[in-house]
Design an enzyme around this catalytic site. Sequence first.
Site, mmCIF file in Angstrom:
data_model
loop_
_atom_site.group_PDB
_atom_site.id
_atom_site.type_symbol
_atom_site.label_atom_id
_atom_site.label_comp_id
_atom_site.label_asym_id
_atom_site.label_seq_id
_atom_site.Cartn_x
_atom_site.Cartn_y
_atom_site.Cartn_z
ATOM 1 N N HIS A 79 -1.826 5.222 -0.692
ATOM 2 C CA HIS A 79 -2.772 5.713 -1.584
ATOM 3 C C HIS A 79 -4.299 5.989 -1.028
ATOM 4 O O HIS A 79 -4.880 5.914 -1.582
ATOM 5 C CB HIS A 79 -2.679 3.978 -2.162
ATOM 6 C CG HIS A 79 -1.025 3.768 -3.218
ATOM 7 N ND1 HIS A 79 -0.735 4.574 -3.973
ATOM 8 C CD2 HIS A 79 -0.123 2.915 -2.393
ATOM 9 C CE1 HIS A 79 0.939 3.383 -3.745
ATOM 10 N NE2 HIS A 79 0.815 2.867 -2.389
HETATM 11 O O1 RIB Z 1 -1.001 -0.764 -5.347
HETATM 12 C C1 RIB Z 1 -1.015 0.685 -4.228
HETATM 13 C C2 RIB Z 1 -3.141 -0.535 -3.262
HETATM 14 O O2 RIB Z 1 -2.811 -1.717 -2.919
HETATM 15 C C3 RIB Z 1 -3.261 -0.125 -2.262
HETATM 16 O O3 RIB Z 1 -4.781 -0.030 -1.962
HETATM 17 C C4 RIB Z 1 -2.589 -0.906 -1.220
HETATM 18 O O4 RIB Z 1 -3.252 -1.329 0.371
HETATM 19 C C5 RIB Z 1 -2.218 -2.260 -1.971
HETATM 20 O O5 RIB Z 1 -4.123 -2.881 -1.651
#
Ligand code: RIB
Length: 327
Positions: free
Chosen positions: A243
């Site tokens: 992500h």
């Molecule tokens: O939902 C994904 C996010 O939540 C990303 O930043 C992952 O590292 C977690 O922190």
Amino acid sequence: MTACTPLIIDTDPGVDDAFALVLALCSPEVDVRAVTVTFGNVSLDKTSANARRVLALAGRTDVPVAAGAARPLVHAQAELASDWHGVDGLGLRSDDFPEPGPADPRAAVTLMADVLRASPDPVTLVSLGPMTNTAVLLTAHPELAPRIARIVAMGGSMGTGNTRGAGEFNVYADPEAAHRVLTEPAVPVILVPLDLTMGCLADGAWLDALAAAGPRCATLVSTVTLYRQVFRERYGLDAVALHDTLAVLEAVLPGTLRTAALPISVECNLGPGRGMTVAERHPDAPGPPPVRVAPAPHTPGPPVHVALEADTPAVLSDTLRRLVTFG
Ligand code: RIB
Ligand code: CA
């Protein structure tokens, strides 16, 4: 050669955060001026050590790392993400990393403010975890908002979340902080939600190509083993969503992600919808209609630039092309 964009990265490492940090360090278009750390995937002591481990692996202990929020602004954190990222936050592979480098003695917000004041050019703030540090910065130092070029934040979802609640993890971890950042008009915000990141998955071939690029890349990829197993179990996919790397790539190459200007509301009550991000769409706005569990929680603020589309093969290949230079 275009000017180097100064970055502050606020993060909760976290496996995908580690990839994102390395991506920034391997991108000549940006200059990482500071890393600030927050609670999130795991507790602050671990996220702080992990950020400093990644910088030590990169040979970049010159980059100051300061710890910030140990908990959300108002209500206690409802959920960690150690089942995804391991109890150590690096997929149970933190021992494969060098010892953490030194922490900067300043608090995160102090380091952020010092970097903003010292920079001759506006700084891009990349938020990769709960938005608590950013909310405190904007609240404690409103005079510094003009020194922030934009905030690029991974978080939110226009559809379903990825926590036990309805929200996406970073927003669900501190909805009040997300409300402050996303709905009050201090700084242009690009939001990179799950709708996009879950459609941009790195598969086994991608991970193998990265691991083969050198010993440091192999150490980085080793952290994803547990994360990849959870993706198999939860989604039946042999691929992973990194992500946070999409937010960094947008900071590195502005315009990589295609955005829609949408006023965002954040659900801050303690009910089942807590942490939801709801886009106030006009009937002809692009993208799917909002999923509403609760009525729109707040009068929407100014539009947020929500990244809903990208050339995902190009995003993945560009990210890989940069990461392999880590060696
Ligand atoms: O939902 C994904 C996010 O939540 C990303 O930043 C992952 O590292 C977690 O922190
Ligand atoms: Ca993160």
